[in-house]
Design an enzyme around this catalytic site. Structure first.
Site, short mmCIF file in Angstrom:
data_model
loop_
_atom_site.label_atom_id
_atom_site.label_comp_id
_atom_site.label_asym_id
_atom_site.label_seq_id
_atom_site.Cartn_x
_atom_site.Cartn_y
_atom_site.Cartn_z
N TYR A 121 0.84 -1.21 0.00
CA TYR A 121 0.00 0.00 0.00
C TYR A 121 0.87 1.25 0.00
O TYR A 121 1.15 1.83 1.04
CB TYR A 121 -0.90 -0.05 1.25
N ARG A 126 -1.84 8.26 -3.37
CA ARG A 126 -2.71 7.30 -2.69
C ARG A 126 -3.91 8.00 -2.04
O ARG A 126 -3.82 9.14 -1.62
CB ARG A 126 -1.88 6.59 -1.62
N ASP A 127 -5.02 7.29 -1.99
CA ASP A 127 -6.23 7.78 -1.30
C ASP A 127 -6.70 9.10 -1.93
O ASP A 127 -6.93 10.10 -1.24
CB ASP A 127 -5.95 7.96 0.19
N SER A 133 -5.40 8.90 4.30
CA SER A 133 -4.22 8.04 4.31
C SER A 133 -3.28 8.38 3.17
O SER A 133 -2.68 7.50 2.55
CB SER A 133 -4.65 6.57 4.21
N ASP A 174 -8.44 0.17 -2.17
CA ASP A 174 -9.24 1.33 -2.61
C ASP A 174 -8.87 1.92 -3.97
O ASP A 174 -9.67 2.63 -4.57
CB ASP A 174 -9.19 2.48 -1.60
N ASN A 265 -13.07 -1.82 5.94
CA ASN A 265 -14.46 -1.40 6.07
C ASN A 265 -15.17 -2.26 7.11
O ASN A 265 -14.52 -3.01 7.85
CB ASN A 265 -15.17 -1.41 4.72
N LYS A 360 -7.40 -5.36 8.22
CA LYS A 360 -7.21 -4.13 9.00
C LYS A 360 -6.98 -4.48 10.46
O LYS A 360 -7.81 -5.13 11.09
CB LYS A 360 -8.45 -3.24 8.88
N GLU A 364 -6.35 0.41 15.14
CA GLU A 364 -5.69 1.50 14.41
C GLU A 364 -6.77 2.39 13.79
O GLU A 364 -7.65 1.92 13.07
CB GLU A 364 -4.76 0.92 13.35
N ASP A 366 -9.00 4.98 11.59
CA ASP A 366 -9.20 5.23 10.16
C ASP A 366 -8.80 6.64 9.77
O ASP A 366 -8.63 6.92 8.58
CB ASP A 366 -10.68 5.02 9.80
#
Length: 398
Positions: A121, A126-127, A133, A174, A265, A360, A364, A366
């Site tokens: 990741y 990203r994101d 993130s 994602d 999720n 996940k 931690e 989100d």
């Protein structure tokens, strides 16, 4: 990390009416790019990350101080539960070395074959649609080359050198979901070509016998709507086509094992009136839980020559009524640890699903969203993990 569909995508999909079954797609089938039909999780134990377990020591102590022996005992079980190790930066590549050492020790100690779950990741940009993130690389600053040379290549080298271990790797949560539904977001539209090329490079680089690759397929509340299912399959086929432009070093087509869903999720694996009733916002979706998402997407994948195998993240599951809509994805409350990782078809009841897993790591955050006082993405959220323990699935408490 964003793990929800855009409002526009939700509304357009919801307008299609009741649940539908997959219909044959028009284009001719390309050569199949799926790997072996042997489930890589069968007969193996998902590696329990001792670094994550250590973080839960404070949670254990908190319950002990409250004289809550029952939940303290649940924490001890959670600490022994397999979960994925996230590798999210170049400096974080050392997480792979630590996981390999620990998994080898556990394999020698117990004699039980381990499967090490890893998340890759670190895409540039990203994101792109949420930014909670956002990573270390930017496509404007030579990010794609750095990603390939300084992140993916050493990542692959470390796994290639650990032939005594089996790995399951989730590729870039994602990212391709954004490619399907969020091209109206300028930053995403600019980032998607980088996403495609980066993931295709990772697929080619990780063509190793001891690695099972799962391309992330978001979740049923995002890509599982009737209108989005064929678009998602087409996007995945596009990336596999890029991965197979030219030959791999072996001269063979690049393959993947399948797809990961619900990463980070809160969707349940399966709903039923007795245990986990459907939430109202799922009414018009054929993918109202993650098992049905796998079943709904599978025909579209198969028609395009893609493997219809899935792993489903149940590290956290929202309790019924916790959300007013699927678009609520950040530190959802109330939620609990979901079903323990398993490849047992008596539990899965879906031949397209390889395993329920915990991707996940519960506890931690989100991001600085969802709940007042929530810390930045990835930071430890002590009060939240206590809630996950209290609401844990019966399989965790057994």
């Amino acid at each position: 990390m964003r793990a929800a569909l855009t409002l526009l995508a939700a509304l357009s999909a919801a307008g299609t009416g009741a649940s539908v079954t997959a219909s044959p797609l028009g284009p001719p089938k390309p050569p199949k790019v799926g790997a072996s039909d042997i489930n890589p999780f069968a007969g193996k134990k998902l590696f329990a990350n001792p670094k994550w377990a250590a973080k839960l020591d404070d949670t254990y102590k908190s319950f002990v101080q409250k004289n809550d022996k029952a939940n303290a005992a649940v924490v001890r079980k959670v600490q022994k539960t397999g979960s994925f190790v996230w590798v999210t930066s170049r400096s974080g590549l050392s997480e792979i070395d630590d996981a390999i050492r620990s998994a080898r020790d556990e394999q020698r100690r117990t004699g039980q074959k381990q499967i090490v779950g890893l998340v890759l990741y670190n895409l540039p940009d990203r994101d792109c649609s949420a930014g909670e993130s956002a990573g270390e690389l930017s496509s404007r600053n030579d990010g794609l080359r750095i990603y390939k040379e300084q992140f993916v290549k050493p990542y692959a080298q470390k796994l290639a050198a650990a032939k005594d271990l089996q790995f399951a790797v989730v590729l870039e949560p994602d990212s391709l979901g954004n490619a399907v539904t969020n091209m109206g977001v300028e930053f995403c539209a600019q980032a998607v070509p980088t996403y495609r090329e980066g993931i295709a490079f990772a697929i080619k680089s990780l063509q190793l016998e001891n690695v099972a690759l799962y391309v992330d397929a978001a979740h049923g509340g995002w890509l599982g709507w009737a209108d989005n299912l064929p678009l998602a399959a087409k996007e995945f086929a596009t990336v596999l086509s890029i991965a197979n432009t030219g030959n791999t070093s072996s001269g063979k087509n690049a393959t993947i094992r399948g797809f990961s869903t619900n990463v980070s999720n809160y969707n349940p694996y399966i709903t039923s009136n007795s245990t986990h009733p459907r939430d109202p916002y799922t009414e018009w979706s054929p993918s109202y839980d993650e098992s049905h998402y796998a079943s709904s997407l599978s025909p579209y994948l198969t028609e395009l020559g893609l493997p219809a195998h899935f792993i489903v993240d149940q590290g956290r599951v929202a309790l019924p009524g916790a959300r007013a809509e699927w678009g609520e994805w950040c530190n959802v409350e109330p939620a609990g640890f979901g079903h323990t990782p398993t490849a047992d078809q008596k539990v899965l009841q879906n031949e397209n699903v390889d395993a329920i897993v915990w991707v996940k790591p519960g506890g931690e955050s989100d991001g600085e969203c969802g709940l007042a006082g929530a810390p930045k993405a990835g930071a430890w959220f002590g009060g939240y993990v206590e809630m996950l323990v209290k609401n844990a699935d019966a399989s965790v408490k057994a």
